[in-house]
Enzyme design. Structure first.
Site, PDB file in Angstrom:
ATOM      1  N   ARG A 113       0.853  -1.183   0.000  1.00  0.00           N
ATOM      2  CA  ARG A 113       0.000   0.000   0.000  1.00  0.00           C
ATOM      3  C   ARG A 113       0.896   1.243   0.000  1.00  0.00           C
ATOM      4  O   ARG A 113       1.949   1.251   0.645  1.00  0.00           O
ATOM      5  CB  ARG A 113      -0.821  -0.042   1.295  1.00  0.00           C
ATOM      6  N   THR A 385      -9.499   0.648  -9.635  1.00  0.00           N
ATOM      7  CA  THR A 385      -8.591  -0.275  -9.007  1.00  0.00           C
ATOM      8  C   THR A 385      -8.672  -1.486  -9.884  1.00  0.00           C
ATOM      9  O   THR A 385      -9.513  -1.542 -10.762  1.00  0.00           O
ATOM     10  CB  THR A 385      -9.122  -0.523  -7.581  1.00  0.00           C
ATOM     11  N   ASP A 427      -7.708   8.381   0.514  1.00  0.00           N
ATOM     12  CA  ASP A 427      -8.241   7.273   1.326  1.00  0.00           C
ATOM     13  C   ASP A 427      -8.011   7.494   2.821  1.00  0.00           C
ATOM     14  O   ASP A 427      -8.562   6.773   3.654  1.00  0.00           O
ATOM     15  CB  ASP A 427      -7.630   5.933   0.892  1.00  0.00           C
ATOM     16  N   GLY A 477     -13.535  -1.223  -6.884  1.00  0.00           N
ATOM     17  CA  GLY A 477     -14.835  -0.611  -6.594  1.00  0.00           C
ATOM     18  C   GLY A 477     -14.862   0.222  -5.332  1.00  0.00           C
ATOM     19  O   GLY A 477     -15.940   0.459  -4.781  1.00  0.00           O
ATOM     20  N   GLY A 478     -13.697   0.663  -4.836  1.00  0.00           N
ATOM     21  CA  GLY A 478     -13.686   1.517  -3.643  1.00  0.00           C
ATOM     22  C   GLY A 478     -14.364   0.821  -2.479  1.00  0.00           C
ATOM     23  O   GLY A 478     -14.147  -0.364  -2.230  1.00  0.00           O
TER      24      GLY A 478
HETATM   25  O1  DON Z   1      -7.932   1.122  -1.412  1.00  0.00           O
HETATM   26  C1  DON Z   1      -9.091   1.411  -1.628  1.00  0.00           C
HETATM   27  O2  DON Z   1     -10.017   0.995  -0.962  1.00  0.00           O
HETATM   28  C2  DON Z   1      -9.422   2.305  -2.805  1.00  0.00           C
HETATM   29  N1  DON Z   1      -8.312   3.141  -3.098  1.00  0.00           N
HETATM   30  C3  DON Z   1      -9.815   1.444  -3.965  1.00  0.00           C
HETATM   31  C4  DON Z   1     -10.215   2.248  -5.161  1.00  0.00           C
HETATM   32  C5  DON Z   1     -11.018   1.501  -6.132  1.00  0.00           C
HETATM   33  O3  DON Z   1     -11.340   0.356  -5.951  1.00  0.00           O
HETATM   34  C6  DON Z   1     -11.466   2.225  -7.323  1.00  0.00           C
HETATM   35  N2  DON Z   1     -12.158   1.351  -8.210  1.00  0.00           N
HETATM   36  N3  DON Z   1     -13.110   1.414  -8.810  1.00  0.00           N
END
Ligand code: DON
Length: 573
Positions: A113, A385, A427, A477-478
């Protein structure tokens, strides 16, 4: 004598990197044809398989499996290829998590990360009146955390078989010779055109005078040169020397704060994977600094004592139960989760049976809960992502979710180095209660501090069946990531669906705040109406997740599935 030994060791190390040129597997008549490829959504293979967001990246991974590499080799090569062919999320300027189970039963959780730069500070995104300026945490130079991907790939190499110079060669070729882009990529690049212009200090390859269209060839010479430096010098080809210098110069041109020392000091970290059971299946997922594994465990265990199967697939009853579990888990996320090196995350308390039973005590069937009444639990114990799944011929399982955070990250390309930087700083909780780009709120646990890793939702996950390796799964998907994996697992375990159905059926999502249920367009209309009658606010939203999964079938074949929601594609042999 000492000197001879050192020379010998250096020679061994270098042969993994810079020795002879590697024959290319990329070209019109080779294993991977960058000018003509098709999307495969579901296939069964005898030996090994890869599922990722792009056909060329999956093919690169499968080619590594075929030439004797294992699942780690394939995961490394696929990630590097994604950094070229899927620039919106594939990356060397971002970070991720790798979760694996080796055939000897060893579980590996690798955290690469991004981390906050040493000059970062808790209130760095507040203006003089204390208001959060999320435009700065989401766009441009200041939004970027220290990239972790290359450190992660070299840490994964410990478990791989092939030399790194072979694993990176396809990515170099794809960048140097170019590949044809899909319609989806063309649209995404066109949609980000203005941002690319705004947030770059040098011209970038992603902006051209006319619009991108499907079938155009994207050539990335500067990225190829960066990848060559990594091929020659290993992780130092990124974190030190010319590439590091280019990153720092980019920062200086755009008021960013990443420094040479930040890059040099970055390391990937091993994390103990999170293990739990759901209806007799052993599930393994990622621990903090991702919230994903805890949320998945909490949600599944909160519904375990109910017969979801008898309630029926996406009946108002089963969806309501699942939403209420989601609401409660996400309330805990906001309060209790952050980088475990900076904040004590009460993992075992949050996932204990007693705690989760008590969490559901106020659940009322057929009546919408309200987030104002659902506070984070009290613990007594001291949208881009990408995911890739790999299973090799031996049965090693690898599940990797990697990200720039938003599509094309902070939109800033490192001048002269050709790769995009992440906007992962968003984040963090930039101010208590202020939602990030996924609407997630947080507080002290996820406040910014130098060197700290921002809380993630990424949920690379593995499942065992009858104590044998069975499934590797994950999605972007955040904040919808944990709910997507949760629903796919319920579809598999409770509703006994095929793997394709389990990931492609419509999804729904609740994350405590805002107090809304988001559903995909295809979500059953009658269920939606019943939920509204119970008091839920329902909103349609664009597609949720792009899940990639592979399972080992009875008899040992590998079934690989790629989500229908994107250009995602499988490959294998
Ligand atoms: O680490 C995370 O939870 C976010 N940065 C993920 C971002 C993400 O999945 C964007 N996708 N659609």
């Amino acid at each position: 004598m000492k000197k001879t030994n050192l020379t010998f060791i250096a020679a061994i190390l270098l042969c993994g990197l810079s020795a002879q040129p590697v024959p290319s597997i990329v070209g019109p008549y080779k294993a991977v044809n960058p000018y003509k490829y098709s999307i495969v959504k579901n296939a069964v293979y005898s030996h090994g398989a890869v599922s990722s967001a792009h056909p060329l990246a999956s093919q690169v991974g499968a080619a590594m499996l075929k030439r004797g590499g294992n699942a780690f080799d394939a995961a490394i090569a696929t990630q590097l290829a994604l950094a070229v062919v899927y620039p919106g999320a594939g990356n060397i300027g971002g970070g991720g998590f790798l979760l694996a189970r080796r055939t000897n039963g060893e579980l590996i959780g690798l955290d690469y990360r991004e981390a906050a730069p040493s000059k970062a500070s808790r209130d760095m995104y507040l203006d003089k009146n204390g208001n959060a300026q999320v435009s700065l945490s989401q766009n441009g130079h200041l939004a970027s955390g220290i990239p972790g991907t290359i450190a992660g790939l070299f840490a994964s190499l410990t478990y791989a078989r092939l030399p790194f110079r072979q694993l990176i060669q396809p990515a170099i070729d794809l960048a140097e010779k170019g590949f044809v882009i899909t319609e989806r990529e063309a649209n995404n690049l066109n949609n980000s055109r203005e941002s690319f212009i705004k947030y770059n200090t040098k011209p970038t390859i992603f902006v051209k005078p006319v619009k991108w269209k499907a079938g155009d060839t994207l050539v990335q010479k500067e990225l190829a040169a960066t990848l060559r430096r990594i091929q020659k010098n290993g992780a130092k080809g990124f974190y030190e020397g010319e590439t590091a210098q280019l990153i720092v110069e980019e920062m200086q041109r755009g008021n960013g704060i990443i420094q040479l020392e930040d890059l040099k000091n970055y390391t990937a970290k091993l994390r103990e994977p999170l293990k739990f059971e759901y209806r007799g299946h052993h599930i393994i997922s990622f621990a903090p600094p991702s919230s994903g594994g805890i949320l998945l465990a909490q949600m599944l265990k909160m519904i375990e004592k109910y017969s979801v199967k008898n309630m029926g697939f996406q009946s108002a009853k089963s969806v309501q139960l699942m939403i209420e579990a989601e609401r409660r888990a996400y309330a805990d996320r906001a309060e209790h989760m952050g980088d475990p090196d900076f904040w004590k995350v009460p993992v075992s308390a949050l996932t204990s049976d007693a705690y989760l039973t008590q969490r559901m005590a106020d659940y009322q069937p057929e009546k919408a809960g309200q987030s104002v009444h659902v506070k984070p639990g009290i613990i007594k114990e001291s949208e881009e992502t990408t995911h890739l799944s790999v299973i090799d011929a031996d049965g090693n399982l690898v599940s990797v979710t990697t990200t720039l955070n938003g599509g094309y990250g902070c939109k800033t390309v490192v001048g002269g180095a050709g790769f995009l930087l992440n906007n992962e700083m968003d984040d963090f909780s930039v101010k208590p209660g202020v939602p990030n780009m996924y609407g997630a709120v947080g507080g002290e646990a996820n406040a910014i501090a130098p060197g700290k890793r921002m809380l993630s939702s990424m949920t690379p996950t593995l499942m065992m069946k009858d104590n044998k390796p069975y499934l590797t799964i994950g999605t972007p998907g955040g904040t919808t990531i944990p709910t997507s994996v949760y629903q796919a697992l319920v579809n598999l375990v409770d509703f006994n669906m095929t793997l394709s159905d389990a990931i492609n059926k419509p999804k729904f999502h609740h994350q405590w705040l805002p107090d809304e249920v988001y559903v995909e367009k295809e979500f059953i209309a009658a269920t939606k109406q019943e939920l509204e009658a119970m008091g839920y606010h329902i909103q349609e939203r664009p597609s949720i997740g792009r899940t990639e999964a592979i399972r080992i079938m009875n008899g040992g074949k590998r079934e690989a599935v790629a989500d229908v929601r994107g250009d995602d594609s499988v490959a294998g042999y």
